[in-house]
Design a protein around this motif. Structure first.
Motif: not given
Length: 225
Positions: A115-136
């Motif tokens: 459908l070419k529809t997208w939702d966009i979120y700042p990474l820093s505002k999602t818990p995924l930023s913790l998973l993907l950080s250089d150091k936990i």
């Protein structure tokens, strides 16, 4: 962020599915306890052991493999994932699902490529930023709980000032320190869990893997910041 198609990894899928109920139930119960009673006073020994697990995980700069995702209503989807630190992630879902999840280090987009529809979120505002950080860093106040069992080390992370009541629960093999699963629990206590398997580390990825189609996002997207 309960719609994000992402969560952990036993080597054999059959074993993953068999243990899935216990893992998800444990994560959900743990998340509820955290919301009701606040950060737990887990033992320093547990925290030190968990930090070793987290250090090993964050030292793995690239990962790819297959995943099975379990949504909050019990729905199940599968596909292939790619992770590159810091901040980059991609989930390609198997047909007939048209969904994609991409993080380029700045934003996370969830798209329907048909459908070419997208939702966009700042990474820093999602818990995924913790998973993907250089150091936990488990010495930070983001640690909600640490639980050590014979076959599983579970670490619950969250930062109330950034993510509100959303948390991310990481589950590791206590012997190899390999990530098996992660669960994102949103503010409504809904879990989205991802089991990963057939994982390969240390591969080089084409930068295009993590390219966000910003033109499509602008034309058909919805900004979620």
């Amino acid at each position: 962020m309960s719609d994000i198609k992402a969560d952990l990894s036993p080597t054999h899928l059959s074993r993953s599915v068999l243990t899935r109920r216990r893992l998800i139930a444990g994560a959900a119960g743990l998340g509820t306890a955290v919301w009701l009673f606040g950060p737990s006073a887990f033992a320093a020994a547990d925290e030190n052991a968990a930090q070793k697990v987290a250090d090993h995980f964050s030292s793995v700069k690239t990962m790819t493999g297959e995943f099975v995702q379990f949504g909050p209503r019990g729905e199940q989807t599968a596909g292939k994932f790619f992770i590159e630190r810091p901040g980059k992630l991609r989930f390609n879902y198997e047909a007939p699902s048209p969904m994609r999840v991409i993080s380029d280090g700045r934003n996370v987009v969830i798209g329907n490529v048909k459908l070419k529809t997208w939702d966009i979120y700042p990474l820093s505002k999602t818990p995924l930023s913790l998973l993907l950080s250089d150091k936990i860093d488990l010495g930070h106040q983001m640690v909600r709980d640490v639980k050590q069992e014979a076959d599983l080390t579970t670490i619950v992370l969250g930062d109330k000032s950034i993510f509100g009541d959303s948390t991310i629960t990481l589950m590791f093999d206590p012997k190899t320190y390999d990530l098996r699963q992660w669960t994102i629990t949103d503010a409504q206590a809904k879990d989205t869990s991802v089991m990963i398997f057939n994982v390969q580390n240390g591969l080089a990825f084409d930068p295009k893997v993590f390219e966000v189609p910003y033109e499509d996002v602008r034309n058909r997207g919805v900004n979620k910041d």
